[in-house]
Design an enzyme around this catalytic site. Structure first.
Site, PDB file in Angstrom:
ATOM      1  N   ILE A 151      -5.815-119.021  50.207  1.00 20.51           N
ATOM      2  CA  ILE A 151      -5.187-119.775  49.480  1.00 20.51           C
ATOM      3  C   ILE A 151      -5.726-120.247  48.244  1.00 20.51           C
ATOM      4  O   ILE A 151      -5.286-120.376  46.946  1.00 20.51           O
ATOM      5  CB  ILE A 151      -4.644-120.961  50.158  1.00 20.51           C
ATOM      6  CG1 ILE A 151      -3.645-120.514  51.501  1.00 20.51           C
ATOM      7  CG2 ILE A 151      -3.716-122.213  49.592  1.00 20.51           C
ATOM      8  CD1 ILE A 151      -3.465-121.742  52.251  1.00 20.51           C
ATOM      9  N   CYS A 229      -3.620-130.420  49.285  1.00 19.37           N
ATOM     10  CA  CYS A 229      -2.588-129.740  49.956  1.00 19.37           C
ATOM     11  C   CYS A 229      -3.194-128.942  51.165  1.00 19.37           C
ATOM     12  O   CYS A 229      -2.485-128.219  51.634  1.00 19.37           O
ATOM     13  CB  CYS A 229      -1.883-129.047  49.061  1.00 19.37           C
ATOM     14  SG  CYS A 229      -0.980-129.505  47.663  1.00 19.37           S
ATOM     15  N   GLU A 260      -0.425-138.136  60.741  1.00 18.36           N
ATOM     16  CA  GLU A 260       0.898-137.869  60.315  1.00 18.36           C
ATOM     17  C   GLU A 260       1.795-138.023  61.461  1.00 18.36           C
ATOM     18  O   GLU A 260       1.351-137.750  62.742  1.00 18.36           O
ATOM     19  CB  GLU A 260       0.942-136.452  59.569  1.00 18.36           C
ATOM     20  CG  GLU A 260       0.140-136.282  58.504  1.00 18.36           C
ATOM     21  CD  GLU A 260       0.136-134.735  57.804  1.00 18.36           C
ATOM     22  OE1 GLU A 260       0.759-133.787  58.685  1.00 18.36           O
ATOM     23  OE2 GLU A 260      -0.279-134.558  56.576  1.00 18.36           O
ATOM     24  N   HIS A 278       3.576-133.346  53.819  1.00 13.03           N
ATOM     25  CA  HIS A 278       3.212-132.055  54.289  1.00 13.03           C
ATOM     26  C   HIS A 278       4.207-130.790  54.083  1.00 13.03           C
ATOM     27  O   HIS A 278       4.684-130.136  54.881  1.00 13.03           O
ATOM     28  CB  HIS A 278       2.857-132.049  55.649  1.00 13.03           C
ATOM     29  CG  HIS A 278       1.701-131.138  56.081  1.00 13.03           C
ATOM     30  ND1 HIS A 278       0.971-131.602  56.963  1.00 13.03           N
ATOM     31  CD2 HIS A 278       1.455-129.896  55.816  1.00 13.03           C
ATOM     32  CE1 HIS A 278       0.147-130.482  57.429  1.00 13.03           C
ATOM     33  NE2 HIS A 278       0.534-129.623  56.631  1.00 13.03           N
ATOM     34  N   LEU A 279       4.415-130.788  52.670  1.00 15.83           N
ATOM     35  CA  LEU A 279       5.555-129.517  52.184  1.00 15.83           C
ATOM     36  C   LEU A 279       4.774-128.362  51.796  1.00 15.83           C
ATOM     37  O   LEU A 279       5.485-127.260  51.356  1.00 15.83           O
ATOM     38  CB  LEU A 279       6.393-130.174  51.078  1.00 15.83           C
ATOM     39  CG  LEU A 279       7.153-131.374  51.357  1.00 15.83           C
ATOM     40  CD1 LEU A 279       7.777-131.794  50.074  1.00 15.83           C
ATOM     41  CD2 LEU A 279       8.029-131.251  52.213  1.00 15.83           C
ATOM     42  N   GLY A 280       3.494-128.106  51.977  1.00 10.81           N
ATOM     43  CA  GLY A 280       2.794-126.937  51.602  1.00 10.81           C
ATOM     44  C   GLY A 280       3.381-125.676  51.949  1.00 10.81           C
ATOM     45  O   GLY A 280       3.514-124.794  51.262  1.00 10.81           O
ATOM     46  N   ALA A 281       3.681-125.686  53.094  1.00 13.72           N
ATOM     47  CA  ALA A 281       4.571-124.253  53.771  1.00 13.72           C
ATOM     48  C   ALA A 281       5.936-124.234  53.593  1.00 13.72           C
ATOM     49  O   ALA A 281       6.825-123.433  54.123  1.00 13.72           O
ATOM     50  CB  ALA A 281       4.209-124.015  55.084  1.00 13.72           C
TER      51      ALA A 281
END
Length: 524
Positions: A151, A229, A260, A278-281
């Protein structure tokens, strides 16, 4: 026909892929634990995301279960140890959401630079505060990337397209690989001092936990902006809040939190902070990719016995397994020892098999060695993807076989060349199945692995053992076994202790300057 349960919501393409491959599939997202326990015994495979909790009692209720497939990276919701004990293969899809996560980090950086969320809220409130939101350009700014793996390297590529200067700190990034992807490799302190923006892309390990705290923030430029992230726990949230309030840090964009779901957090309400849940994926493409990958991997396993991205097993046939089992344990320990004691990036790995082991299928042994060598610095390393991760880091891996016995009838040796020199460790099996270290850095010794070990490189001088014993005894650290090897004025000590050694005690051992060159606390 194998039968798979999809117990979490995922792309319908997963079920379609199973059916196309000849695997029977039921889609039952949203099951309660009681409902899952009632039906799981009917299935050969379980495909999940993050909602289903695969605990020991779920595994106990599924005697026919062969494989668990996690559509995504993290397997915190799976009891991998219990699955291994039950003979269940656990797979994940570690690369399916790499681009998505990298793009989210870039989006967060841009939003941070131009204060876009704050400006949006103000404008929709009818304020039109044009002069209030004075942003900064990213062009010609320095982006510091902590953790330049899959990443992180994608983030570097995107940042270069924005005409940013990119520097990276990663102990497993070779200088050659850094040049290949166009980044400058630096040490952490230099990264802190030079970066205008810092983006975190490292797993959460004992080495990286709280990597951003008050002490490291003090080393940073005034007005630095921080993006996370990657993982909650990399940043001490209270320290970041104080630095934001004091103006040392100009802004932060945070997608992950120590706890979380983050319904409340010390960072909330700070005007220079941007947060996402937690929107990374969380993109359509990523969800499709991981769903397709998990269906393909599970189908391959159930239909053909092929293993991909398994977290708890190597590619081994039923005939090979009994013969390889003790060697796999030895490989885990040799790789784990080296991985916990290295202090600089790896350039070359050489694995030498001699004697009886050289006549076996050594590919899974090499994968296990690499997995345990790399896992202390990387996330989601397993027997299958470890060679790929090593290649991505520019690490050259060499495998050698010599069926002629040497000093031992069977032996495995691991040699690692780093930027600071070469390291080596060798081991054998006593009584057919008992792993032993027989040499460390060309110094001979015979030592058994324990759960908690101290490794010390020291000078061969009178008084060391007595001083060390007194120090550990005064600290309440009980020695189980003590193994010493020495050659040419140097020595290595490999000591089993009854429990983890506190950091303060390690510092005291390192403080024996007349004797100790370095000390490491190891766990196996």
């Amino acid at each position: 026909m194998p039968k798979v349960l999809i117990s979490d919501k995922m792309s319908p393409l997963a079920a379609e892929t199973f059916r196309q491959r000849g695997v029977q599939v039921d889609e039952r997202p949203g099951l309660s634990k009681e409902e899952l326990l009632e039906i799981i015994g009917e299935y050969d495979g379980l495909a999940i995301r993050s909602a289903t909790k695969v605990t020991a009692d779920v595994l106990a209720a599924a005697p026919g279960l062969k494989v668990i497939g996690r559509a995504g990276i993290g397997v915190d919701n799976v009891d991998v140890e219990a699955a291994t004990a039950a003979g269940v293969c656990v797979m994940n899809t570690p690369f399916g959401n790499s681009i998505t996560t990298a793009e989210h980090a870039i989006a967060m950086m841009m939003a941070l630079a131009r204060q876009i969320p704050q400006a949006d809220r103000s404008t929709q409130a009818g304020k039109w505060e044009k002069s209030k939101f004075m942003g900064v350009e990213v062009t010609a700014k320095t982006l510091g990337i902590i953790g330049c793996g899959n990443i992180g390297s994608i983030v570097a590529s995107r940042a270069q397209g924005l005409r940013m200067r990119v520097i990276a700190a990663d102990p497993y990034l070779s200088v050659e690989r850094a040049k290949e992807i166009g980044v400058e490799k630096v040490e952490l302190d230099e990264l802190y001092a030079r970066s205008d923006f810092i983006s975190l892309h490292t797993p959460l390990t004992d080495q990286t936990r709280n990597i951003i705290d008050a002490a490291t923030i003090a080393k940073m430029k005034d007005g630095v902006r921080i993006i996370n992230c990657a993982r909650g726990g990399l940043v001490v949230e209270e320290d970041l809040r104080k630095a934001l309030d004091d103006g040392k840090v100009a802004g932060a964009a945070i997608d992950v939190f120590l706890k979380e779901p983050a319904k409340e957090n010390v960072l909330f309400g700070q005007p220079d902070v941007i947060t996402t849940p937690h929107l990374g994926a969380s993109t359509t493409e990523a969800q499709v990719n991981v769903a397709l990958q998990v269906a393909e991997q599970m189908s391959d396993f159930l239909l053909d016995g092929a293993v991909s991205n398994a977290l708890n097993m190597a590619s081994v046939t039923a005939e090979e397994a009994p013969r390889l089992r003790p060697y796999i344990k030895l490989a885990e320990q040799l790789g784990g020892f080296m991985g916990q004691t290295l202090q600089s990036s790896i350039k070359t790995v050489r694995i030498a098999y001699q004697g009886r082991v050289a006549k076996l299928n050594v590919k899974p042994l090499s994968a296990v060695l690499l997995q345990n060598l790399l896992k202390h610095q990387m996330d989601s390393v397993n027997m299958v993807n470890a060679p790929v991760l090593a290649q991505d880091r520019g690490i050259h891996v060499v495998e050698e076989r010599d069926e002629t016995p040497g000093n031992y009838q069977t032996a495995i040796r691991l040699f690692v060349e780093t930027e600071n020199g070469a390291r080596g460790i060798g081991g054998t099996l006593f009584a057919g199945d008992m792993p032993r270290i027989v040499e460390i850095d060309t110094i001979s010794l015979e030592a058994e692995f324990g759960e908690n070990m101290l490794f010390i490189r020291n000078l061969d001088k009178p008084g060391f053992i007595g001083r060390l014993g007194m120090l550990l005894g005064d600290a309440g650290v009980n020695i189980g076994t003590f193994h010493l090897g020495r050659a040419n004025g140097n020595a290595v000590s490999f000591i089993e202790v009854d429990g983890p050694v506190p950091e303060a005690v390690l510092k005291q051992v390192a403080g024996l300057k007349d004797y100790v060159q370095r000390v490491h606390a190891l766990r196996f």
